[in-house]
Design an enzyme around this catalytic site. Structure first.
Site, PDB file in Angstrom:
ATOM      1  N   PRO A 123     -27.986 -64.813  68.380  1.00  0.00           N
ATOM      2  CA  PRO A 123     -29.391 -64.699  67.960  1.00  0.00           C
ATOM      3  C   PRO A 123     -29.882 -63.243  67.936  1.00  0.00           C
ATOM      4  O   PRO A 123     -30.669 -62.878  67.088  1.00  0.00           O
ATOM      5  CB  PRO A 123     -30.137 -65.518  69.010  1.00  0.00           C
ATOM      6  CG  PRO A 123     -29.132 -66.522  69.473  1.00  0.00           C
ATOM      7  CD  PRO A 123     -27.797 -65.843  69.405  1.00  0.00           C
ATOM      8  N   ASP A 249     -11.314 -55.971  57.843  1.00  0.00           N
ATOM      9  CA  ASP A 249     -10.634 -55.246  56.765  1.00  0.00           C
ATOM     10  C   ASP A 249      -9.818 -56.214  55.921  1.00  0.00           C
ATOM     11  O   ASP A 249      -9.700 -56.065  54.711  1.00  0.00           O
ATOM     12  CB  ASP A 249      -9.690 -54.169  57.328  1.00  0.00           C
ATOM     13  CG  ASP A 249     -10.462 -53.011  57.944  1.00  0.00           C
ATOM     14  OD1 ASP A 249     -11.672 -52.916  57.676  1.00  0.00           O
ATOM     15  OD2 ASP A 249      -9.849 -52.214  58.676  1.00  0.00           O
ATOM     16  N   ARG A 252     -12.626 -59.127  54.323  1.00  0.00           N
ATOM     17  CA  ARG A 252     -13.702 -58.705  53.405  1.00  0.00           C
ATOM     18  C   ARG A 252     -13.311 -58.817  51.940  1.00  0.00           C
ATOM     19  O   ARG A 252     -14.101 -59.297  51.132  1.00  0.00           O
ATOM     20  CB  ARG A 252     -14.160 -57.285  53.733  1.00  0.00           C
ATOM     21  CG  ARG A 252     -15.239 -57.287  54.781  1.00  0.00           C
ATOM     22  CD  ARG A 252     -15.696 -55.887  55.170  1.00  0.00           C
ATOM     23  NE  ARG A 252     -16.711 -56.012  56.198  1.00  0.00           N
ATOM     24  CZ  ARG A 252     -16.882 -55.145  57.186  1.00  0.00           C
ATOM     25  NH1 ARG A 252     -16.107 -54.088  57.279  1.00  0.00           N
ATOM     26  NH2 ARG A 252     -17.833 -55.330  58.075  1.00  0.00           N
ATOM     27  N   ILE A 349     -31.822 -64.526  31.822  1.00  0.00           N
ATOM     28  CA  ILE A 349     -31.416 -64.621  30.413  1.00  0.00           C
ATOM     29  C   ILE A 349     -31.500 -66.055  29.900  1.00  0.00           C
ATOM     30  O   ILE A 349     -31.927 -66.308  28.786  1.00  0.00           O
ATOM     31  CB  ILE A 349     -29.971 -64.081  30.235  1.00  0.00           C
ATOM     32  CG1 ILE A 349     -29.948 -62.564  30.429  1.00  0.00           C
ATOM     33  CG2 ILE A 349     -29.410 -64.440  28.860  1.00  0.00           C
ATOM     34  CD1 ILE A 349     -28.546 -61.968  30.430  1.00  0.00           C
ATOM     35  N   GLU A 375     -20.042 -61.898  56.521  1.00  0.00           N
ATOM     36  CA  GLU A 375     -18.927 -60.948  56.620  1.00  0.00           C
ATOM     37  C   GLU A 375     -19.431 -59.526  56.402  1.00  0.00           C
ATOM     38  O   GLU A 375     -18.784 -58.687  55.787  1.00  0.00           O
ATOM     39  CB  GLU A 375     -17.852 -61.321  55.582  1.00  0.00           C
ATOM     40  CG  GLU A 375     -16.439 -60.941  55.937  1.00  0.00           C
ATOM     41  CD  GLU A 375     -15.845 -61.756  57.073  1.00  0.00           C
ATOM     42  OE1 GLU A 375     -16.511 -62.676  57.587  1.00  0.00           O
ATOM     43  OE2 GLU A 375     -14.706 -61.447  57.478  1.00  0.00           O
ATOM     44  N   THR A 377     -23.472 -57.583  55.994  1.00  0.00           N
ATOM     45  CA  THR A 377     -24.464 -57.481  54.928  1.00  0.00           C
ATOM     46  C   THR A 377     -24.108 -56.307  54.010  1.00  0.00           C
ATOM     47  O   THR A 377     -23.310 -55.441  54.378  1.00  0.00           O
ATOM     48  CB  THR A 377     -25.869 -57.206  55.495  1.00  0.00           C
ATOM     49  OG1 THR A 377     -25.818 -55.956  56.194  1.00  0.00           O
ATOM     50  CG2 THR A 377     -26.333 -58.302  56.435  1.00  0.00           C
TER      51      THR A 377
END
Lengths: 398, 364
Positions: A123, A249, A252, A349, A375, A377
């Site tokens: 939290p 690493d 991501r 669009i 993962e 911001t």
């Protein structure tokens, strides 16, 4: 040699993922978006049966990224429901011993569908992962865990619906800061661990996101990943924390590939609709002659391509065992930004078709946003990229 | 098999070109920009590296290496990192050589390729851009009209690099609605080279306006003879070349502003330790890498003779925006120091702004 060609085998595997996404994900995509906490049981069983197929295996190479793109083109929420050890598995795989890999991941080859999850966020500790307050105290041959984890992706499936596990990040010595941070494997059914609060989300609603509470939760001593020792070498961190970062690493770029899949879904929808309307996008025409619409579509396509190539490069480096911390942060940052923009622009669009729940586009816009958040911001990834680019420590660039 | 690693040979070439760029080009580029001149000696030194002649077959006097747009892109980025004007000057003969090599008739190859394989640098160039609003390479105003055994060329061109010095020019004109190339030798009647242009950037590179007034060339000077040329293919090669060069210019500006930001102290800390600056640099780095990878992909497709108009034009537009964003931010990071000519970032901004205009001014 600089090369973008896929082997025939890779092409086959990507095509299989594409077909599965189209045939199995798309038809139920809207249903599980509207019925948030229902589980696609049949689909899960089907995926579990096919778990040996490449598209359902966790891979960390360019072809794995492309398979992930295809599945998320189908549905990013259902993608997260694929039974398997997922990110928690990646953590075990990257920092566990041979015995631990066998012990925790072995059961994913048999029995009923199961999931692995990863519990990091608290939290009061999101991107600032070093500030986590969940504790692990040694008591003889056991660790005793206490604390609360939130936003655990697929935590319910891993711990309540199956015989899975969760990798929990906790501190063994608060005074040691990041050096005291370690990860532990907690199997489903361990007393003292409770799944609470099933989150209601903006998107990726087919997946579950939960809070897990640990109160005097005891696990065997050997369930720690990496060394139990706290080495106070320097403030910058030790192996435990680096283990977490190494996991990022690796994961991501895969998360970036998920994003790219959603982006392409939106892009395909826009292009197909324009084609039906007889509107052609003219490539190679000078800018001043392009319509605003053509400019928008081209910008979306270029951004999609940019994000995709950065992602493939990060994965390629991973597969070559080259350090890719900079490149994987670049990929994640770009992908998160690119698909957020692509999907939002697509809704604009398409006008009334874009905003309507009759079509999946509005869902993709909601789904895409998670890639700018989980993962790491967009801002945290930008910060990591900036530190790498400047060769700065976290003290030099806060 | 997907790979992002240049071959060993390409890496050797890159190292050689980078050393030249860092040692030779960077030593004089500011002076060149101020004086509007590039010393012949640096061009000769560069020419000895054989960057153009290496991919021309031995039959025509070249070194007989493989012609690769990827290798060309790698070279283009390194050279442009050194200096864009000098890079364009050095590679200018390729504007004639590569289209002739790929699309020329055997007679054209035999006649013109040895020119660019000479030990001494000899200028050759191409004329594409026209001085009017709404210029579109696909609907040229310059016309080519067959007349007996000749073609008659009429029209106006601009941004023609080294037009005054060039022995041979490749002039693009509209014939029956499609773009074709016509080889015009120096001194041909009706070819009038105008004044040297004065531009915002690439000031060291001599570019000219030229007029074609009833300019007659033999029929066999049509690029590719009766078959003509693949005009779109040439445009795509140019888009890739310019994207690679934009990446090089942007990289130069990025590196300089990054290093500056780490040294410049404000409020007791280097400005790079503030997120406002650091995030700009991070985004610059991301976009430079993205553009490079997109350039490689388009180059790879061209090397495989695949239709790449979409990829090449997407990356060119992306590179145009990217290089402007990066060079502008580089000036911004240096603040007032970025605006004065003591630092190079203002030069890179002026050069970077040009890419959106530079159609067909470089090929790889």
């Amino acid at each position: 040699m600089i090369d973008f060609e896929l082997t025939p085998e890779q092409q086959e595997e990507i095509k299989a993922a594409q077909e599965f996404a189209e045939e199995q994900f798309r038809p139920v995509s809207r249903y599980y978006d509207e019925h948030e906490h229902e589980s696609p049981l049949e689909l899960i069983d089907k995926m579990w049966e096919k778990r040996g197929e490449s598209m359902f295996r966790l891979g960390l190479d360019p072809a794995a990224g492309l398979r992930t793109e295809e599945l998320c083109w189908g549905d990013a929420g259902l993608y997260l429901c694929i039974p398997g050890p997922a990110l928690g598995g990646a953590a075990i795989f990257l920092s566990g011993t041979k015995e631990q890999i066998g012990q925790f991941l072995g059961k994913f080859n048999e029995g009923k569908p199961k999931w692995g999850a990863m519990a990091m966020t608290e939290p009061h500790a999101g991107s600032d992962t070093a500030a986590i307050s969940t504790t692990a105290v040694r008591d003889g041959d056991e660790w005793v865990l206490n604390g609360e984890k939130i936003f655990v992706t697929m935590g319910k499936r891993a711990l309540e619906d199956s015989d899975g596990f969760v990798v929990v990040w906790a501190t063994v010595d608060k005074s040691a800061g990041r050096a005291g941070m370690k990860s532990f494997v907690v199997p489903a059914g361990t007393p003292g661990m409770r799944v609470e609060k099933l989150e209601k989300k903006l998107g990726i609603r087919a997946s579950d996101t939960v809070t897990i509470v640990f109160s005097d939760c005891r696990i065997p001593f050997d369930n720690i990943l990496g060394s139990p020792e706290v080495k106070k070498v320097d403030k910058a961190g030790t192996k435990g924390f680096k283990g977490a970062m190494a996991t990022f690493d690796a994961t991501r770029p895969i998360v970036a590939a998920q994003a790219i899949g959603i982006g392409r879904a939106a892009l395909d929808f826009v292009k197909e609709t324009l084609q039906k309307e007889g509107i052609k996008i003219r490539y190679g025409v000078p800018r001043q002659k392009l319509t605003a619409l053509e400019r928008d579509v081209m910008e979306m396509e270029a951004n999609y391509k940019a994000a995709k190539l950065l992602t493939l490069r990060a994965l390629w480096m991973m597969s070559q065992l080259q350090p890719n911390s900079l490149e994987s942060s670049m990929a994640k940052t770009k992908a998160g930004l690119a698909v957020t923009r692509i999907t939002q622009k697509a809704v604009e669009i398409m006008g009334p078709l874009g905003y309507s729940r009759k079509y999946l586009l509005e869902k993709w816009m909601r789904d895409a946003k998670i890639n700018d958040i989980f993962e790491g911001t967009g801002q945290i990834n930008m910060l990591v990229t900036a530190r790498r680019v400047l060769n700065y420590s976290r003290d030099q660039l806060k | 098999m997907i790979s992002f690693s240049p071959t060993e040979e390409q890496q050797m070439i890159m190292t050689m070109v980078r050393q030249f760029a860092a040692g030779e080009m960077r030593r004089i580029y500011r002076e060149c920009d101020e004086n509007g001149e590039i010393p012949g000696s640096i061009v000769d030194t560069a020419w000895k590296m054989g960057l153009v002649s290496s991919s021309i077959p031995e039959d025509y006097g070249g070194l007989g290496g493989e012609r690769s747009t990827i290798t060309g892109s790698l070279i283009g980025e390194e050279l442009a990192w050194g200096d864009l004007s000098i890079a364009m000057h050095i590679l200018c003969p390729a504007l004639l050589a590569y289209p002739v090599l790929e699309m020329g008739t055997e007679t054209q190859r035999k006649r013109y390729l040895p020119l660019v394989c000479d030990e001494k640098y000899k200028s050759a160039t191409a004329a594409l851009i026209e001085p009017r609003f709404g210029f579109d390479p696909y609907s040229l105003s310059t016309t080519a009209r067959p007349d007996g055994n000749e073609y008659v060329l009429d029209g106006e061109k601009c941004y023609v690099p080294l037009a005054a010095e060039a022995d041979v020019l490749l002039v693009y004109a509209r014939e029956d609605g499609s773009g074709q190339g016509f080889i015009v030798e120096k001194g041909t009647n009706g070819l009038l080279i105008g004044e040297r242009e004065k531009n915002m950037g690439i000031k060291a590179l001599a570019t000219y306006e030229l007029s074609l007034k009833n300019c007659r060339v033999p029929k066999e000077n049509r690029l590719g003879g009766e078959e003509g040329c693949d005009f779109a293919g040439i445009m795509n090669c140019s888009r890739v070349a310019l994207s690679a060069m934009a990446t090089g210019v942007a990289k130069a500006a990025f590196e300089y502003s990054r290093d500056y930001a780490k040294e410049r102290v404000a409020f007791g800390e280097p400005i790079a330790s503030r997120q406002a600056i650091a995030f700009m640099l991070a985004e610059m780095a991301i976009e430079i890498d993205a553009t490079r990878l997109m350039t490689w992909e388009a180059a790879w497709m061209l090397d495989r003779k695949e239709e790449a108009t979409k990829e090449a034009s997407l990356v060119k537009a992306y590179a145009d925006d990217m290089v402007l964003m990066v060079t502008d931010r580089a000036v911004q990071i240096l603040g007032g120091h970025g605006y004065v000519r003591e630092h190079p970032v203002e030069l890179w901004l002026r050069n970077g702004r040009g890419f959106v205009t530079f159609d067909g001014m470089a090929v790889v």
